[in-house]
Design a protein around this motif. Structure first.
Motif, PDB file in Angstrom:
ATOM      1  N   VAL A   1       0.841  -1.216   0.043  1.00 11.33           N
ATOM      2  CA  VAL A   1       0.172   0.020   0.086  1.00 11.33           C
ATOM      3  C   VAL A   1       0.796   1.202  -0.098  1.00 11.33           C
ATOM      4  CG1 VAL A   1      -1.545   1.566   1.285  1.00 11.33           C
ATOM      5  CG2 VAL A   1      -1.921  -1.257   0.884  1.00 11.33           C
ATOM      6  N   LEU A   2       1.983   1.387   0.895  1.00  7.34           N
ATOM      7  CA  LEU A   2       2.988   2.344   0.929  1.00  7.34           C
ATOM      8  C   LEU A   2       3.426   2.535  -0.547  1.00  7.34           C
ATOM      9  CD1 LEU A   2       4.402   1.947   4.285  1.00  7.34           C
ATOM     10  CD2 LEU A   2       2.444   3.564   3.768  1.00  7.34           C
ATOM     11  N   ALA A   3       3.908   1.649  -1.071  1.00  3.10           N
ATOM     12  CA  ALA A   3       4.555   1.692  -2.301  1.00  3.10           C
ATOM     13  C   ALA A   3       3.615   2.248  -3.582  1.00  3.10           C
ATOM     14  CB  ALA A   3       5.160   0.197  -2.740  1.00  3.10           C
ATOM     15  N   GLU A   4       2.426   1.683  -3.367  1.00  3.99           N
ATOM     16  CA  GLU A   4       1.384   2.167  -4.291  1.00  3.99           C
ATOM     17  C   GLU A   4       0.936   3.637  -4.253  1.00  3.99           C
ATOM     18  OE1 GLU A   4      -0.582   0.215  -6.941  1.00  3.99           O
ATOM     19  OE2 GLU A   4       1.513  -0.515  -6.814  1.00  3.99           O
ATOM     20  N   LEU A   5       0.938   4.089  -2.954  1.00  2.00           N
ATOM     21  CA  LEU A   5       0.772   5.412  -2.640  1.00  2.00           C
ATOM     22  C   LEU A   5       1.936   6.275  -3.229  1.00  2.00           C
ATOM     23  CD1 LEU A   5      -0.725   5.397   0.868  1.00  2.00           C
ATOM     24  CD2 LEU A   5      -1.967   5.670  -1.472  1.00  2.00           C
ATOM     25  N   ARG A   6       3.037   5.801  -3.046  1.00  3.29           N
ATOM     26  CA  ARG A   6       4.279   6.704  -3.472  1.00  3.29           C
ATOM     27  C   ARG A   6       4.325   6.720  -4.910  1.00  3.29           C
ATOM     28  NH1 ARG A   6       9.686   4.092  -1.376  1.00  3.29           N
ATOM     29  NH2 ARG A   6      10.704   5.403  -2.709  1.00  3.29           N
ATOM     30  N   LEU A   7       3.803   5.796  -5.738  1.00  2.00           N
ATOM     31  CA  LEU A   7       3.798   5.571  -7.158  1.00  2.00           C
ATOM     32  C   LEU A   7       2.661   6.607  -7.713  1.00  2.00           C
ATOM     33  CD1 LEU A   7       4.405   1.967  -8.080  1.00  2.00           C
ATOM     34  CD2 LEU A   7       5.898   3.614  -8.524  1.00  2.00           C
ATOM     35  N   ALA A   8       1.646   6.530  -6.952  1.00  2.00           N
ATOM     36  CA  ALA A   8       0.436   7.486  -7.590  1.00  2.00           C
ATOM     37  C   ALA A   8       0.704   8.949  -7.678  1.00  2.00           C
ATOM     38  CB  ALA A   8      -0.799   7.194  -6.794  1.00  2.00           C
ATOM     39  N   ASP A   9       0.165   9.683  -8.720  1.00  2.00           N
ATOM     40  CA  ASP A   9       0.295  11.084  -8.839  1.00  2.00           C
ATOM     41  C   ASP A   9      -0.655  11.904  -7.786  1.00  2.00           C
ATOM     42  OD1 ASP A   9       2.330  10.934 -10.843  1.00  2.00           O
ATOM     43  OD2 ASP A   9       0.457  10.691 -12.211  1.00  2.00           O
ATOM     44  N   GLY A  10      -1.997  11.086  -7.397  1.00  5.68           N
ATOM     45  CA  GLY A  10      -2.881  11.717  -6.473  1.00  5.68           C
ATOM     46  C   GLY A  10      -3.366  10.480  -5.659  1.00  5.68           C
ATOM     47  N   PHE A  11      -4.340  10.837  -4.830  1.00  9.51           N
ATOM     48  CA  PHE A  11      -5.050   9.840  -3.989  1.00  9.51           C
ATOM     49  C   PHE A  11      -5.988   8.952  -4.980  1.00  9.51           C
ATOM     50  CE2 PHE A  11      -8.535   8.450  -1.314  1.00  9.51           C
ATOM     51  CZ  PHE A  11      -7.833   7.811  -0.376  1.00  9.51           C
ATOM     52  N   ASP A  12      -5.738   7.842  -4.863  1.00  4.80           N
ATOM     53  CA  ASP A  12      -6.521   6.804  -5.527  1.00  4.80           C
ATOM     54  C   ASP A  12      -7.145   5.869  -4.461  1.00  4.80           C
ATOM     55  OD1 ASP A  12      -7.930   5.033  -7.022  1.00  4.80           O
ATOM     56  OD2 ASP A  12      -6.593   5.115  -8.763  1.00  4.80           O
ATOM     57  N   PRO A  13      -8.296   5.695  -4.221  1.00  7.36           N
ATOM     58  CA  PRO A  13      -8.737   4.778  -3.239  1.00  7.36           C
ATOM     59  C   PRO A  13      -8.359   3.204  -3.653  1.00  7.36           C
ATOM     60  CG  PRO A  13     -10.562   6.043  -3.916  1.00  7.36           C
ATOM     61  CD  PRO A  13      -9.530   6.367  -4.817  1.00  7.36           C
ATOM     62  N   ASN A  14      -8.269   3.033  -4.992  1.00  5.49           N
ATOM     63  CA  ASN A  14      -7.902   1.634  -5.374  1.00  5.49           C
ATOM     64  C   ASN A  14      -6.411   1.226  -4.724  1.00  5.49           C
ATOM     65  OD1 ASN A  14     -10.165   0.869  -6.671  1.00  5.49           O
ATOM     66  ND2 ASN A  14      -9.476   1.649  -8.504  1.00  5.49           N
ATOM     67  N   HIS A  15      -5.627   2.244  -4.883  1.00  2.00           N
ATOM     68  CA  HIS A  15      -4.197   1.983  -4.140  1.00  2.00           C
ATOM     69  C   HIS A  15      -4.205   1.878  -2.696  1.00  2.00           C
ATOM     70  CE1 HIS A  15      -2.823   4.993  -7.537  1.00  2.00           C
ATOM     71  NE2 HIS A  15      -3.172   3.617  -8.082  1.00  2.00           N
ATOM     72  N   LEU A  16      -5.185   2.149  -2.047  1.00  2.00           N
ATOM     73  CA  LEU A  16      -5.502   2.036  -0.558  1.00  2.00           C
ATOM     74  C   LEU A  16      -6.218   0.612  -0.187  1.00  2.00           C
ATOM     75  CD1 LEU A  16      -4.817   3.088   2.086  1.00  2.00           C
ATOM     76  CD2 LEU A  16      -6.849   4.260   2.103  1.00  2.00           C
ATOM     77  N   LEU A  17      -6.954   0.229  -1.151  1.00  2.00           N
ATOM     78  CA  LEU A  17      -7.930  -0.839  -0.890  1.00  2.00           C
ATOM     79  C   LEU A  17      -7.379  -2.216  -1.762  1.00  2.00           C
ATOM     80  CD1 LEU A  17     -11.304   0.796  -1.187  1.00  2.00           C
ATOM     81  CD2 LEU A  17      -9.989   0.148   1.181  1.00  2.00           C
ATOM     82  N   LEU A  18      -6.889  -2.102  -2.596  1.00  2.00           N
ATOM     83  CA  LEU A  18      -6.743  -3.253  -3.725  1.00  2.00           C
ATOM     84  C   LEU A  18      -5.799  -4.244  -3.007  1.00  2.00           C
ATOM     85  CD1 LEU A  18      -7.407  -4.718  -6.241  1.00  2.00           C
ATOM     86  CD2 LEU A  18      -5.464  -3.216  -7.319  1.00  2.00           C
ATOM     87  N   PRO A  19      -4.449  -3.802  -2.498  1.00  2.00           N
ATOM     88  CA  PRO A  19      -3.413  -4.790  -1.905  1.00  2.00           C
ATOM     89  C   PRO A  19      -4.244  -5.502  -0.604  1.00  2.00           C
ATOM     90  CG  PRO A  19      -2.301  -2.572  -2.440  1.00  2.00           C
ATOM     91  CD  PRO A  19      -3.822  -2.445  -2.736  1.00  2.00           C
ATOM     92  N   PRO A  20      -4.831  -4.848   0.309  1.00  2.00           N
ATOM     93  CA  PRO A  20      -5.459  -5.500   1.416  1.00  2.00           C
ATOM     94  C   PRO A  20      -6.441  -6.516   0.971  1.00  2.00           C
ATOM     95  CG  PRO A  20      -5.122  -3.228   2.039  1.00  2.00           C
ATOM     96  CD  PRO A  20      -4.880  -3.352   0.408  1.00  2.00           C
ATOM     97  N   VAL A  21      -7.291  -6.098  -0.057  1.00  2.00           N
ATOM     98  CA  VAL A  21      -8.247  -7.085  -0.445  1.00  2.00           C
ATOM     99  C   VAL A  21      -7.691  -8.364  -1.027  1.00  2.00           C
ATOM    100  CG1 VAL A  21     -10.215  -7.447  -1.818  1.00  2.00           C
ATOM    101  CG2 VAL A  21      -9.983  -5.366  -0.493  1.00  2.00           C
ATOM    102  N   VAL A  22      -6.721  -8.025  -2.030  1.00  2.00           N
ATOM    103  CA  VAL A  22      -5.965  -9.254  -2.457  1.00  2.00           C
ATOM    104  C   VAL A  22      -5.279 -10.236  -1.436  1.00  2.00           C
ATOM    105  CG1 VAL A  22      -4.297  -9.897  -3.935  1.00  2.00           C
ATOM    106  CG2 VAL A  22      -5.718  -8.095  -4.689  1.00  2.00           C
ATOM    107  N   ALA A  23      -4.682  -9.558  -0.491  1.00  2.00           N
ATOM    108  CA  ALA A  23      -4.048 -10.214   0.543  1.00  2.00           C
ATOM    109  C   ALA A  23      -5.080 -10.887   1.291  1.00  2.00           C
ATOM    110  CB  ALA A  23      -3.176  -9.341   1.350  1.00  2.00           C
ATOM    111  N   ALA A  24      -6.229 -10.106   1.732  1.00  2.00           N
ATOM    112  CA  ALA A  24      -7.218 -11.034   2.447  1.00  2.00           C
ATOM    113  C   ALA A  24      -8.041 -12.186   1.704  1.00  2.00           C
ATOM    114  CB  ALA A  24      -8.294 -10.046   2.856  1.00  2.00           C
TER     115      ALA A  24
END
Length: 427
Positions: free
Chosen positions: A147-170
Motif C-alpha cells: 500500500v505504501l509503495a502504491e501511494l508513492r507511485l500514485a500522482d494523487g490519491f486513488d482509493p484503489n491504491h489503498l484498498l486493492l492490496p489488502p483485499v487481494v491479501a485478505a
C-alpha cells in the motif's frame, strides 16, 4: 524516490493447492505432484514479476544511481527463489529462504516501489510454510508495504491504491486457510473411515472364525462323535457278552469296525471339504438318507426311509445340513428314546424341502402348553448338543425346526429348508 510512471497491474491471486496444507509442503520426500507444480508456479510468477519490474525500472530510470543495487538485489532474489524450487530441502530451510527473500524484497521496494507486486507469490509461500498466525502477521506486513509503495507511485490519491492490496491479501489468505482446514477435516474423515474399516474387517474376521468353529463343532458332533458313541456302546456290549454269547459279541465287534471305517471316511472328508461321506461322489440326499437308515438299523432299532415328491436337486450345503440333522436325530433316538422303530421321510415340494424323523419311543412333554411346535431359538426340551446344533445349522439356510411329542407316544422332528433361503449360509 518518486516515479510518476504508471504502476503495473496486479496479477490474479490463486490460493494454494487444497491438497497441500501448510504442514509438510516443502518437506523432503513429502511433496506430491500437485505440491511441486504449485511451487513451480509460485517461483515462475515471482521471477516473471521480478523481471517485469526490473525491466520497467531500467527503461524509466536507467540513469539512476540506485540501478546497480536494484539489479544486484533482483539477481539475488531470483537465484534464491529458483534454488529453493530446485532443492526444496526441509521446512526450516524453506523458512530461512523465505526470510532472505522477504528481506531483500523489502529493500528493493524501498528503493523502487514498482517491485511491490512481487509480494503476491511471497504471500502464498508464507501461507504454505508458516503457521497460520505467523503467516497472517507476515501477510499483513507485506500488504501494508505494498500500500505504501502504491501511494508513492500514485500522482494523487486513488482509493484503489489503498484498498486493492489488502483485499487481494485478505482473499488469498482467507481462501488458503479455508481450503487448508477443509483438507485437514477431509483427512481426519479419511483416517476415521480407514480406522473404522480396519475395525470392521477385524470384527468380521473374528465373527467368521467363531462361525467356522461352531460349524466344525457341529460337523464333528454329528459325524465323529456320534460314531465314537456308537462304537463305545457296541464295544461295551461285546465285552459283557464275550463269555456268554461269543457270536453276539463278534457281531458287535464287526458292527463297531464298520462304524469305525465309516468314521475314518468321515474324518478324511472333514479334512478335505467337510462334506458328509454319504454325499460324496455325487450321491444325492435321498440315497444318502437311505444309506444312513440301513446303517442305523441295528441293536433293536429299525430305521426306514421314504421319499415323497420329485427328486429336487439341493445345494450341497443344504443337503449336508439335512443329512446331519438326520444323523443327530437318530443319535438322540438311540441314546434317549428307547424306540424300536424310526422313520426318515424326505418330502420335496415346489418351494420347500422337509425332513421328518419319527420314532415310537418314550417321548417327552410338549415344549408349549397345548402346543406341539418348538420354535427356533426356544430352550431345548432335551439336554445335549444335538438339538442346538440342528437349530443353528437350519437357521443358516432360513430353515425351521418343529418337534411334536407326547410322553409314551414317541416324537416327530421336522426340519424344513426353503429352496430360496432368505439368507445365505455362513462361510
Amino acid at each position: 524516490m518518486r516515479h510518476p510512471d504508471d504502476h503495473p497491474q496486479p496479477p490474479s491471486a490463486s490460493p494454494g493447492s487444497p491438497g497441500s496444507p501448510a504442514s509438510g509442503a516443502f518437506a523432503p520426500g513429502a511433496q506430491t505432484r500437485d505440491d511441486r507444480l504449485l511451487s513451480a508456479l509460485l517461483t515462475t510468477a515471482f521471477v516473471v514479476l521480478l523481471a517485469g519490474a526490473l525491466l520497467r525500472y531500467v527503461l524509466k530510470h536507467g540513469d539512476s544511481d540506485r540501478l546497480p543495487w536494484i539489479v544486484g538485489l533482483s539477481v539475488v532474489l531470483a537465484v534464491v527463489q529458483v534454488a529453493g524450487q530446485a532443492r526444496p530441502g526441509s521446512r526450516r530451510a524453506g523458512r530461512v529462504r523465505l526470510a532472505v527473500v522477504v528481506a531483500c524484497w523489502v529493500v528493493v521496494v524501498l528503493l523502487a516501489p514498482s517491485f511491490a507486486w512481487c509480494a503476491v507469490p511471497l504471500i502464498h509461500t508464507a501461507l504454505r510454510l508458516l503457521p497460520t498466525r505467523s503467516a497472517v502477521a507476515l501477510v499483513t506486513a507485506l500488504a501494508t508495504l505494498v500500500v505504501l509503495a502504491e501511494l508513492r507511485l500514485a500522482d494523487g490519491f486513488d482509493p484503489n491504491h489503498l484498498l486493492l492490496p489488502p483485499v487481494v491479501a485478505a482473499l488469498a489468505t482467507g481462501v488458503f486457510v479455508y481450503l487448508t482446514r477443509e483438507a485437514t477435516r477431509r483427512q481426519h474423515l479419511i483416517d476415521d473411515l480407514v480406522r473404522t474399516r480396519r475395525e470392521l474387517a477385524a470384527t468380521e474376521r473374528r465373527e467368521g472364525t467363531l462361525a467356522e468353529r461352531q460349524r466344525l463343532s457341529r460337523e464333528i458332533h454329528d459325524s465323529l462323535a456320534q460314531g465314537l458313541s456308537s462304537q463305545n456302546m457296541l464295544l461295551q456290549a461285546a465285552d459283557r457278552q464275550w463269555d456268554t454269547d461269543p457270536r453276539a459279541a463278534r457281531t458287535h465287534l464287526r458292527t463297531a469296525a464298520s462304524i469305525a471305517a465309516h468314521g475314518l471316511t468321515e474324518a478324511r472328508r472333514l479334512v478335505h471339504d467337510l462334506a458328509p461321506a454319504d454325499l460324496a461322489e455325487g450321491a444325492g440326499l435321498a440315497q444318502a438318507l437311505a444309506t444312513l437308515a440301513a446303517r442305523e438299523s441295528r441293536d433293536g432299532l429299525t430305521v426306514r426311509f421314504h421319499a415323497e415328491g420329485p427328486d429336487t436337486h439341493l445345494p450341497d450345503q443344504a443337503a449336508s445340513a439335512l443329512l446331519r440333522t438326520a444323523q443327530g436325530a437318530l443319535a438322540n433316538i438311540r441314546e434317549h428314546s428307547g424306540a424300536r422303530t424310526a422313520a426318515l421321510t424326505l418330502t420335496c415340494l415346489d418351494d420347500t424341502v422337509a425332513l421328518d424323523v419319527a420314532d415310537d419311543g418314550r417321548g417327552f412333554p410338549a415344549p408349549e402348553p397345548g402346543g406341539t411346535r418348538d420354535p427356533l431359538g426356544d430352550p431345548d426340551p432335551l439336554r445335549g448338543h444335538g438339538l442346538p446344533a440342528i437349530r443353528a445349522r437350519l437357521r443358516q439356510f432360513g430353515g425351521t425346526l418343529a418337534i411334536e411329542s407326547t410322553p409314551g407316544e414317541g416324537a416327530v422332528l421336522t426340519a424344513t429348508i426353503p429352496l430360496t433361503p432368505a439368507t445365505p449360509p455362513a462361510p
